[in-house]
Design a protein around this motif. Structure first.
Motif, PDB file in Angstrom:
ATOM      1  N   LEU A 201     -20.172  31.349  30.486  1.00 15.17           N
ATOM      2  CA  LEU A 201     -20.733  32.522  29.830  1.00 15.17           C
ATOM      3  C   LEU A 201     -20.733  33.766  30.716  1.00 15.17           C
ATOM      4  N   GLN A 202     -20.444  33.585  31.992  1.00 17.48           N
ATOM      5  CA  GLN A 202     -20.500  34.690  32.944  1.00 17.48           C
ATOM      6  C   GLN A 202     -19.419  35.718  32.652  1.00 17.48           C
ATOM      7  N   ARG A 203     -19.811  36.982  32.646  1.00 17.65           N
ATOM      8  CA  ARG A 203     -18.883  38.084  32.440  1.00 17.65           C
ATOM      9  C   ARG A 203     -18.800  38.910  33.712  1.00 17.65           C
ATOM     10  N   PRO A 204     -17.593  39.347  34.083  1.00 12.58           N
ATOM     11  CA  PRO A 204     -17.429  40.152  35.295  1.00 12.58           C
ATOM     12  C   PRO A 204     -18.308  41.402  35.257  1.00 12.58           C
ATOM     13  N   GLY A 205     -18.939  41.682  36.383  1.00 15.05           N
ATOM     14  CA  GLY A 205     -19.769  42.866  36.505  1.00 15.05           C
ATOM     15  C   GLY A 205     -21.147  42.749  35.888  1.00 15.05           C
ATOM     16  N   GLN A 206     -21.454  41.613  35.311  1.00 17.32           N
ATOM     17  CA  GLN A 206     -22.759  41.394  34.680  1.00 17.32           C
ATOM     18  C   GLN A 206     -23.655  40.581  35.608  1.00 17.32           C
ATOM     19  N   PRO A 207     -24.981  40.663  35.402  1.00 20.82           N
ATOM     20  CA  PRO A 207     -25.879  39.832  36.212  1.00 20.82           C
ATOM     21  C   PRO A 207     -25.504  38.357  36.083  1.00 20.82           C
ATOM     22  N   ASP A 208     -25.760  37.615  37.126  1.00 21.96           N
ATOM     23  CA  ASP A 208     -25.362  36.207  37.163  1.00 21.96           C
ATOM     24  C   ASP A 208     -26.156  35.386  36.145  1.00 21.96           C
ATOM     25  N   MET A 209     -25.457  34.943  35.109  1.00 23.03           N
ATOM     26  CA  MET A 209     -26.071  34.188  34.024  1.00 23.03           C
ATOM     27  C   MET A 209     -26.593  32.839  34.506  1.00 23.03           C
ATOM     28  N   LEU A 210     -25.842  32.164  35.357  1.00 19.33           N
ATOM     29  CA  LEU A 210     -26.247  30.849  35.836  1.00 19.33           C
ATOM     30  C   LEU A 210     -27.568  30.925  36.585  1.00 19.33           C
ATOM     31  N   CYS A 211     -27.729  31.923  37.424  1.00 14.85           N
ATOM     32  CA  CYS A 211     -28.989  32.081  38.161  1.00 14.85           C
ATOM     33  C   CYS A 211     -30.158  32.268  37.209  1.00 14.85           C
ATOM     34  N   LYS A 212     -29.951  33.074  36.178  1.00 11.87           N
ATOM     35  CA  LYS A 212     -31.021  33.302  35.204  1.00 11.87           C
ATOM     36  C   LYS A 212     -31.408  32.009  34.494  1.00 11.87           C
ATOM     37  N   VAL A 213     -30.401  31.257  34.087  1.00 15.09           N
ATOM     38  CA  VAL A 213     -30.664  30.011  33.354  1.00 15.09           C
ATOM     39  C   VAL A 213     -31.376  29.002  34.256  1.00 15.09           C
ATOM     40  N   ILE A 214     -30.919  28.866  35.486  1.00 16.08           N
ATOM     41  CA  ILE A 214     -31.549  27.921  36.415  1.00 16.08           C
ATOM     42  C   ILE A 214     -32.977  28.353  36.731  1.00 16.08           C
ATOM     43  N   ASP A 215     -33.187  29.630  37.003  1.00 20.30           N
ATOM     44  CA  ASP A 215     -34.545  30.124  37.274  1.00 20.30           C
ATOM     45  C   ASP A 215     -35.478  29.834  36.106  1.00 20.30           C
ATOM     46  N   LYS A 216     -35.021  30.113  34.902  1.00 26.92           N
ATOM     47  CA  LYS A 216     -35.836  29.872  33.703  1.00 26.92           C
ATOM     48  C   LYS A 216     -36.141  28.378  33.556  1.00 26.92           C
ATOM     49  N   TYR A 217     -35.130  27.550  33.757  1.00 24.78           N
ATOM     50  CA  TYR A 217     -35.330  26.111  33.646  1.00 24.78           C
ATOM     51  C   TYR A 217     -36.361  25.629  34.667  1.00 24.78           C
ATOM     52  N   LEU A 218     -36.217  26.044  35.911  1.00 23.23           N
ATOM     53  CA  LEU A 218     -37.122  25.567  36.956  1.00 23.23           C
ATOM     54  C   LEU A 218     -38.566  25.963  36.671  1.00 23.23           C
ATOM     55  N   SER A 219     -38.784  27.160  36.166  1.00 23.49           N
ATOM     56  CA  SER A 219     -40.168  27.562  35.879  1.00 23.49           C
ATOM     57  C   SER A 219     -40.716  26.860  34.639  1.00 23.49           C
ATOM     58  N   SER A 220     -39.934  26.777  33.579  1.00 26.50           N
ATOM     59  CA  SER A 220     -40.437  26.148  32.356  1.00 26.50           C
ATOM     60  C   SER A 220     -40.541  24.631  32.507  1.00 26.50           C
ATOM     61  N   SER A 221     -39.615  24.026  33.215  1.00 25.02           N
ATOM     62  CA  SER A 221     -39.656  22.565  33.367  1.00 25.02           C
ATOM     63  C   SER A 221     -40.855  22.131  34.209  1.00 25.02           C
ATOM     64  N   ARG A 222     -41.220  22.926  35.193  1.00 28.11           N
ATOM     65  CA  ARG A 222     -42.397  22.602  36.013  1.00 28.11           C
ATOM     66  C   ARG A 222     -43.645  22.542  35.137  1.00 28.11           C
ATOM     67  N   GLN A 223     -43.764  23.492  34.214  1.00 26.87           N
ATOM     68  CA  GLN A 223     -44.895  23.497  33.292  1.00 26.87           C
ATOM     69  C   GLN A 223     -44.863  22.271  32.373  1.00 26.87           C
ATOM     70  N   LEU A 224     -43.670  21.928  31.909  1.00 26.90           N
ATOM     71  CA  LEU A 224     -43.535  20.755  31.044  1.00 26.90           C
ATOM     72  C   LEU A 224     -43.894  19.473  31.795  1.00 26.90           C
ATOM     73  N   ILE A 225     -43.443  19.366  33.035  1.00 26.66           N
ATOM     74  CA  ILE A 225     -43.766  18.191  33.850  1.00 26.66           C
ATOM     75  C   ILE A 225     -45.276  18.081  34.035  1.00 26.66           C
ATOM     76  N   ASP A 226     -45.933  19.199  34.331  1.00 25.79           N
ATOM     77  CA  ASP A 226     -47.393  19.185  34.505  1.00 25.79           C
ATOM     78  C   ASP A 226     -48.100  18.762  33.217  1.00 25.79           C
ATOM     79  N   THR A 227     -47.623  19.265  32.091  1.00 30.55           N
ATOM     80  CA  THR A 227     -48.209  18.902  30.796  1.00 30.55           C
ATOM     81  C   THR A 227     -47.976  17.426  30.501  1.00 30.55           C
TER      82      THR A 227
END
Length: 107
Positions: free
Chosen positions: A3-29
Motif C-alpha cells: 500500500l506504500q506510495r512514494p513520497g507518502q508517510p510510511d504506511m507500514l509504520c502507521k499500521v504497526i504502531d496502531k496494532y501495538l497500541s490497540s493489541s496491548r489494550q486487547l491483551i489487558d482486557t
C-alpha cells in the motif's frame, strides 16, 4: 508494504504502531476476562485481536485467539488458562518482531 506510495508517510509504520497500541489494550482486557471467567468479553476481545493479528501476519497468534474466541462463544472456559499462557508468549514474540520491523523501517 504494497500500500506504500512514494513520497507518502510510511504506511507500514502507521499500521504497526496502531496494532501495538490497540493489541496491548486487547491483551489487558483479555487477561482480566480470563481471571474473571467472563466468556462474553473474552469472545469479543479475542475476535478483535484475532482479526488484527491475522492482518499483520501474526498467524499463530490469530489461531490461538480463534480458539479462545470459540471458548468464549460456547462459554466453555475450562482450559482457557493454559491457552492464555500460550497467547501471552506468542504475543511477546509478535511484539518483538514488529518492534524490530519498525526499527528497520523508520529512518
Amino acid at each position: 508494504r504494497s500500500l506504500q506510495r512514494p513520497g507518502q508517510p510510511d504506511m507500514l509504520c502507521k499500521v504497526i504502531d496502531k496494532y501495538l497500541s490497540s493489541s496491548r489494550q486487547l491483551i489487558d482486557t483479555m487477561r482480566a476476562a480470563v481471571s474473571q471467567r467472563d466468556a462474553g468479553v473474552l469472545h469479543r476481545t479475542a475476535h478483535s485481536l484475532k482479526s488484527s493479528s491475522a492482518t499483520l501476519g501474526a498467524l499463530r497468534l490469530a489461531a490461538l485467539c480463534k480458539e479462545v474466541e470459540a471458548m468464549g462463544r460456547m462459554n466453555t472456559l475450562n482450559s482457557v488458562t493454559n491457552l492464555w499462557e500460550n497467547i501471552e508468549a506468542e504475543y511477546a514474540l509478535v511484539q518483538d518482531a514488529l518492534t524490530a520491523e519498525l526499527n528497520q523501517v523508520k529512518p
